[in-house]
Design a protein around this motif. Structure first.
Motif, PDB file in Angstrom:
ATOM      1  N   LEU A  94      88.552 -37.854  54.866  1.00 29.40           N
ATOM      2  CA  LEU A  94      88.065 -38.448  56.112  1.00 29.40           C
ATOM      3  C   LEU A  94      89.241 -39.156  56.769  1.00 29.40           C
ATOM      4  N   ILE A  95      89.542 -38.737  57.994  1.00 30.84           N
ATOM      5  CA  ILE A  95      90.712 -39.249  58.701  1.00 30.84           C
ATOM      6  C   ILE A  95      90.263 -39.866  60.018  1.00 30.84           C
ATOM      7  N   THR A  96      90.695 -41.078  60.271  1.00 24.81           N
ATOM      8  CA  THR A  96      90.405 -41.770  61.532  1.00 24.81           C
ATOM      9  C   THR A  96      91.746 -42.201  62.133  1.00 24.81           C
ATOM     10  N   PRO A  97      91.744 -42.721  63.352  1.00 21.33           N
ATOM     11  CA  PRO A  97      93.018 -43.193  63.913  1.00 21.33           C
ATOM     12  C   PRO A  97      93.683 -44.281  63.075  1.00 21.33           C
ATOM     13  N   GLN A  98      92.908 -44.967  62.225  1.00 20.93           N
ATOM     14  CA  GLN A  98      93.452 -46.059  61.431  1.00 20.93           C
ATOM     15  C   GLN A  98      93.740 -45.685  59.973  1.00 20.93           C
ATOM     16  N   LYS A  99      92.989 -44.718  59.407  1.00 19.71           N
ATOM     17  CA  LYS A  99      93.060 -44.503  57.966  1.00 19.71           C
ATOM     18  C   LYS A  99      93.092 -43.024  57.591  1.00 19.71           C
ATOM     19  N   VAL A 100      93.688 -42.767  56.438  1.00 14.82           N
ATOM     20  CA  VAL A 100      93.641 -41.468  55.776  1.00 14.82           C
ATOM     21  C   VAL A 100      93.032 -41.696  54.395  1.00 14.82           C
ATOM     22  N   GLN A 101      91.911 -41.041  54.124  1.00 18.40           N
ATOM     23  CA  GLN A 101      91.246 -41.175  52.830  1.00 18.40           C
ATOM     24  C   GLN A 101      90.899 -39.790  52.299  1.00 18.40           C
ATOM     25  N   PHE A 102      91.106 -39.568  51.025  1.00 19.97           N
ATOM     26  CA  PHE A 102      90.607 -38.342  50.416  1.00 19.97           C
ATOM     27  C   PHE A 102      90.448 -38.536  48.919  1.00 19.97           C
ATOM     28  N   TYR A 103      89.637 -37.668  48.312  1.00 20.07           N
ATOM     29  CA  TYR A 103      89.496 -37.699  46.863  1.00 20.07           C
ATOM     30  C   TYR A 103      89.442 -36.284  46.317  1.00 20.07           C
ATOM     31  N   ASP A 104      89.871 -36.180  45.075  1.00 21.84           N
ATOM     32  CA  ASP A 104      90.025 -34.901  44.386  1.00 21.84           C
ATOM     33  C   ASP A 104      89.096 -34.907  43.168  1.00 21.84           C
ATOM     34  N   LYS A 105      88.042 -34.112  43.233  1.00 18.92           N
ATOM     35  CA  LYS A 105      87.063 -34.089  42.145  1.00 18.92           C
ATOM     36  C   LYS A 105      87.603 -33.447  40.872  1.00 18.92           C
ATOM     37  N   LEU A 106      88.550 -32.515  41.044  1.00 18.56           N
ATOM     38  CA  LEU A 106      89.047 -31.801  39.875  1.00 18.56           C
ATOM     39  C   LEU A 106      89.884 -32.699  38.968  1.00 18.56           C
ATOM     40  N   ASN A 107      90.587 -33.670  39.584  1.00 19.16           N
ATOM     41  CA  ASN A 107      91.450 -34.553  38.806  1.00 19.16           C
ATOM     42  C   ASN A 107      90.978 -36.002  38.799  1.00 19.16           C
TER      43      ASN A 107
END
Length: 259
Positions: A94-107
């Protein structure tokens, strides 16, 4: 899968508004203004975008399995990415003008930060709006801002800033037939990296022409990575859901932007 998300996010990378031509305008100025007008007249207009794509990735270690990627955009507000392999969600961002967030279920890992590491990696400032333009077929820099030189080529126009950035050289290719983006190139002046994006397979979407294929090539001097994005279906202006919640117990990813 984690490296794939990094590349997607990297794909990820002075204003002077266009004014009416004054009596002192040159023919070059007038032609540039006409080209910019035609370019943005042909640009996709939307409030929301929901696209299903296929992703192919390779680097010096070889090719990886094809991944399905859903891209959802609420213009100027949010970009949501969901990557899945064989029907199972493996990573989400999920990317907004203020933040970059992500998650990796495999690891069982996640990242929660801003665009700083992207800017350091590319050697130029890159923000939410530039990433949004890149994914939707527009030049990462708005041609209506700043001053650009248009050089005619066999297939269109090579567009460059009249004053290049200190950290990087920027090149855009625009087709002369329908005024769409052919390619973009960001070349670090220290010779330590290049980012090339080629667009193709244009089809009509919402009364405009949209590139159904993106070919992204990143070279940091040590490794060359290629991401090919093939759009399958695109829906405009519908309701889009962007569920996102970092699972508990995941390990935070510490990215080294200078690698």
């Amino acid at each position: 899968m984690r490296k794939l998300v990094y590349i997607i996010l990297l794909v990820a990378l002075a204003s002077c508004g266009v004014k009416k031509a004054a009596s002192t305008s040159t023919s070059e100025d007038i032609s540039a203004k006409r080209l910019i007008t035609e370019y943005y007249n042909n640009a996709l207009t939307y409030k929301t975008l929901d696209a299903r794509t296929k992703i192919k990735y390779r680097d010096k270690k070889g090719s990886k399995p094809t991944v399905t990627l859903t891209i959802r955009i609420e213009k100027d507000k949010k970009i949501w990415l969901n990557a899945s392999l064989i029907g199972f969600s493996g990573a989400r961002a999920l990317i907004t003008p203020q933040k970059v967030q992500f998650y990796d279920k495999l690891n069982n890992q996640y990242f929660d930060g801003d665009f700083t590491f992207l800017s350091q990696y590319l050697g130029v400032d890159i923000d939410f709006y530039q990433l949004q333009r890149l994914l939707t077929g527009l030049t990462v820099y708005d041609l209506r801002e700043g001053k650009y030189t248009f050089k005619e080529t066999q297939t269109g126009y090579e567009v460059t800033p009249k004053k290049q950035l200190k950290e990087a050289l920027i090149f855009f290719g625009i087709a002369s037939q329908n005024f769409v983006t052919q390619e973009q190139r960001i070349e670090q002046t220290d010779g330590n990296g290049t980012l090339d994006i080629a667009y193709g397979n244009y089809k009509e979407v919402g009364g405009k022409t949209f590139p159904f294929s993106l070919d992204i090539l990143a070279d940091d001097g040590r490794n060359q990575s290629q991401v090919q994005i093939e759009f399958r279906d695109i829906d405009l202006d519908g309701e889009v859901r962007m569920p996102f919640s970092i699972p508990s117990g995941y390990e935070e990813i510490k990215l080294d932007a200078k690698r």
